[in-house]
Design an enzyme around this catalytic site. Structure first.
Site, PDB file in Angstrom:
ATOM      1  N   ASP A  32      17.610-136.435  -7.789  1.00  0.00           N
ATOM      2  CA  ASP A  32      17.409-137.813  -7.349  1.00  0.00           C
ATOM      3  C   ASP A  32      16.194-137.861  -6.432  1.00  0.00           C
ATOM      4  O   ASP A  32      15.732-136.833  -5.959  1.00  0.00           O
ATOM      5  CB  ASP A  32      18.659-138.361  -6.645  1.00  0.00           C
ATOM      6  CG  ASP A  32      19.281-137.329  -5.727  1.00  0.00           C
ATOM      7  OD1 ASP A  32      18.527-136.551  -5.103  1.00  0.00           O
ATOM      8  OD2 ASP A  32      20.524-137.303  -5.627  1.00  0.00           O
ATOM      9  N   ASP A  34      14.612-139.443  -2.996  1.00  0.00           N
ATOM     10  CA  ASP A  34      14.857-140.138  -1.735  1.00  0.00           C
ATOM     11  C   ASP A  34      13.523-140.592  -1.180  1.00  0.00           C
ATOM     12  O   ASP A  34      12.513-139.894  -1.311  1.00  0.00           O
ATOM     13  CB  ASP A  34      15.535-139.204  -0.725  1.00  0.00           C
ATOM     14  CG  ASP A  34      16.904-138.742  -1.202  1.00  0.00           C
ATOM     15  OD1 ASP A  34      17.530-139.462  -2.000  1.00  0.00           O
ATOM     16  OD2 ASP A  34      17.344-137.647  -0.784  1.00  0.00           O
ATOM     17  N   ASP A 103      16.771-129.795   7.821  1.00  0.00           N
ATOM     18  CA  ASP A 103      17.356-128.469   8.055  1.00  0.00           C
ATOM     19  C   ASP A 103      16.402-127.291   7.818  1.00  0.00           C
ATOM     20  O   ASP A 103      16.209-126.457   8.700  1.00  0.00           O
ATOM     21  CB  ASP A 103      18.664-128.294   7.264  1.00  0.00           C
ATOM     22  CG  ASP A 103      18.566-128.706   5.806  1.00  0.00           C
ATOM     23  OD1 ASP A 103      17.460-129.074   5.334  1.00  0.00           O
ATOM     24  OD2 ASP A 103      19.602-128.663   5.109  1.00  0.00           O
TER      25      ASP A 103
HETATM   26  P1  ATP Z   1      20.014-131.357  -3.643  1.00  0.00           P
HETATM   27  O1  ATP Z   1      19.015-131.218  -4.738  1.00  0.00           O
HETATM   28  O2  ATP Z   1      21.075-130.313  -3.663  1.00  0.00           O
HETATM   29  O3  ATP Z   1      20.531-132.746  -3.471  1.00  0.00           O
HETATM   30  P2  ATP Z   1      18.569-131.950  -1.256  1.00  0.00           P
HETATM   31  O4  ATP Z   1      17.527-131.188  -0.514  1.00  0.00           O
HETATM   32  O5  ATP Z   1      18.185-133.257  -1.862  1.00  0.00           O
HETATM   33  O6  ATP Z   1      19.183-130.987  -2.324  1.00  0.00           O
HETATM   34  P3  ATP Z   1      20.571-133.435   0.159  1.00  0.00           P
HETATM   35  O7  ATP Z   1      21.863-132.931   0.685  1.00  0.00           O
HETATM   36  O8  ATP Z   1      20.583-134.410  -0.952  1.00  0.00           O
HETATM   37  O9  ATP Z   1      19.753-132.135  -0.240  1.00  0.00           O
HETATM   38  O10 ATP Z   1      19.763-134.005   1.394  1.00  0.00           O
HETATM   39  C1  ATP Z   1      18.479-134.629   1.274  1.00  0.00           C
HETATM   40  C2  ATP Z   1      17.584-134.171   2.416  1.00  0.00           C
HETATM   41  O11 ATP Z   1      18.157-134.535   3.669  1.00  0.00           O
HETATM   42  C3  ATP Z   1      17.392-132.670   2.491  1.00  0.00           C
HETATM   43  O12 ATP Z   1      16.335-132.245   1.674  1.00  0.00           O
HETATM   44  C4  ATP Z   1      17.106-132.461   3.951  1.00  0.00           C
HETATM   45  O13 ATP Z   1      15.758-132.773   4.256  1.00  0.00           O
HETATM   46  C5  ATP Z   1      17.971-133.499   4.632  1.00  0.00           C
HETATM   47  N1  ATP Z   1      19.307-132.978   4.999  1.00  0.00           N
HETATM   48  C6  ATP Z   1      20.441-133.049   4.264  1.00  0.00           C
HETATM   49  N2  ATP Z   1      21.472-132.487   4.903  1.00  0.00           N
HETATM   50  C7  ATP Z   1      21.003-132.052   6.079  1.00  0.00           C
HETATM   51  C8  ATP Z   1      21.588-131.410   7.209  1.00  0.00           C
HETATM   52  N3  ATP Z   1      22.877-131.073   7.198  1.00  0.00           N
HETATM   53  N4  ATP Z   1      20.786-131.139   8.256  1.00  0.00           N
HETATM   54  C9  ATP Z   1      19.485-131.493   8.250  1.00  0.00           C
HETATM   55  N5  ATP Z   1      18.881-132.083   7.234  1.00  0.00           N
HETATM   56  C10 ATP Z   1      19.608-132.388   6.153  1.00  0.00           C
HETATM   57 MG    MG Z   2      19.567-134.610  -2.855  1.00  0.00          MG
END
Ligand code: ATP
Ligand code: MG
Length: 420
Positions: A32, A34, A103
């Protein structure tokens, strides 16, 4: 792109942010997209007709466009964390501060598609090309604020095959025990993402070596320093259908078994671990520590007890084999059996079982029962706990061909009822 351009036309800064930037730099299709922006949640809502304020307090607005839902989040920084998971307050701020609150450096990138430019305040591009997972800022602080990041670290490192940078790794070990403060449901959600795809081959040894399995499973004797070193060649967890996505209950069945045996598949150990009372205890412990659904708990239980039942000293009966084979979890249970065989656990027995299973392929292992509780009532028996036992035994006899039709089945039922 539509949503992003519209924000830009409104005079705001808007970038793709986080996971989608990382995935694109890795040449992968993002799950997705963001968007991060300096528009406030209220301004975002004014820009679009179809929005939903899911996390307005955190500045997150969902924007619906055609088939997609895009998360639009206002640049923010998070104030102090209180419960080991959630910031107590946020305030809206700059792209730079927004990157700092994320993170890991690989997750802290922005991308401006209009200028085709990566905006990197955290050194994420360099880490990505060096295959490094590094906490943004002070690793100790970051894991202390939000303990879920401990598991996210394992997940990203295994999913993208990254080395965990030494300071980050040391901080994870130091904070591992804090994981008990994270809700079981959130832990389970992370484990599901980590342990079902083939990249679990990277996740499992890391969970083991970083000391994260103890606070997750919360049972069994803790590993000693000596058996802390992971030996992939001896792990049945890793031997379970390594190239396939597996179901979570199977992952938990194999995982808890491995955890409990410290990965060392000595014959005697596994026979004991898979004995009925032990398997039940294992399942109860996992259900408690992960709060998984009843359905998943049941599947895990049927896998472990089914496999255990077939590996005890007594040879399994035909009825037992058919019941096992007819159950929806049979393919999963067989995957676990194959892994055990490969590790040399009860290899002869499992070889024998495989022959039986291939014979059963062309057999109806779950025929309609010849008699039911109503037949017993009609025959004048009074309903009670013995009903279930009688029906079970009569069905066993049916599966083994000892009764062929309804009257033979009733004959056996009455004999069983009379015997008590
Ligand atoms: P995925 O492809 O698994 O969704 P993602 O990187 O998009 O991986 P998400 O959990 O969807 O992970 O979160 C989107 C973004 O928000 C992350 O890339 C990160 O920058 C931030 N984020 C998410 N969870 C945390 C957290 N627990 N602490 C700090 N930043 C976070
Ligand atoms: Mg994500």
């Amino acid at each position: 792109m539509d949503v992003l351009s519209q924000l830009r036309k409104g005079g705001f800064i808007a970038y793709f942010a986080g996971g989608c930037v990382r995935d694109q730099l890795l040449g992968l299709q993002p799950k997705d997209f963001d968007i991060a922006t300096n528009a406030t949640p209220k301004q975002v809502q004014e820009q679009f007709s179809n929005t939903q304020a899911v996390g307005a307090a955190f500045g997150v607005i969902l924007v619906r466009r055609r088939q997609s839902v895009i998360e639009v989040a206002t640049f923010r920084s998070d104030a102090s964390y209180q419960d080991g998971r959630h910031p107590s307050a946020v305030h809206f701020s700059t792209p730079q501060e927004d990157a700092q609150r994320r993170d890991f450096t690989i997750n802290g990138l922005f991308f401006d598609p209009l200028e085709d430019r990566v905006i990197d305040f955290v050194g994420g591009q360099a880490d990505l090309s060096n295959h490094l997972l590094r906490a943004i800022g002070e690793a100790d602080e970051r894991f202390a604020e939000d303990h879920l990041r401990l598991l996210r670290a394992m997940r990203f490192a295994s999913r993208f095959n990254l080395t965990i940078e030494p300071k980050t790794a040391e901080a994870i070990v130091r904070h591992a025990k804090s994981l008990i403060r994270i809700s079981p449901e959130r832990i389970a959600e992370e484990l599901r993402m980590m342990l079902t795809p083939p990249t679990r081959a990277g996740a499992w040894p890391r969970l083991w070596e970083f000391g994260l399995l103890e606070p997750i499973f919360r049972f069994g004797p803790p590993p000693t320093a000596q058996n802390r070193k992971f030996n992939p060649a001896r792990s049945i967890f890793l031997a379970v259908s390594p190239d396939d996505v597996i179901d979570f209950p199977l992952a938990l069945a194999a995982g808890s078994l491995c955890y409990q045996s410290h990965e060392s598949p000595a014959n005697a150990d596994f026979q004991m671990l898979l004995s009925d009372p032990f398997a039940r205890k294992l399942v109860r412990a996992v259900r408690q520590s992960l709060k998984i659904s009843n359905e998943e708990t049941d599947r895990m239980e049927v896998i472990l007890r089914g496999v255990g039942g077939l590996l005890q000293d007594a040879m399994p009966s035909v009825a037992q084999l058919k019941r096992f084979y007819a159950h929806p979890t049979a393919p999963d249970a067989i995957r676990l059996l194959l892994a055990l065989q490969q590790m040399g656990v009860r290899a002869d027995r499992i070889g024998w079982l495989r022959e039986r299973f291939s014979e059963l392929e062309s057999v109806d292992c779950a025929p309609i029962p010849l008699i039911s509780g109503e037949d017993l009532l009609a025959a004048g028996l009074s309903a009670g706990p013995q009903f279930k036992r009688i029906l079970y035994e009569v069905y066993d006899a049916q599966l083994e061909g000892r009764v062929q039709d309804k009257s033979e089945a009733m004959g056996l039922a009455l004999k069983l009822a009379g015997g008590h």
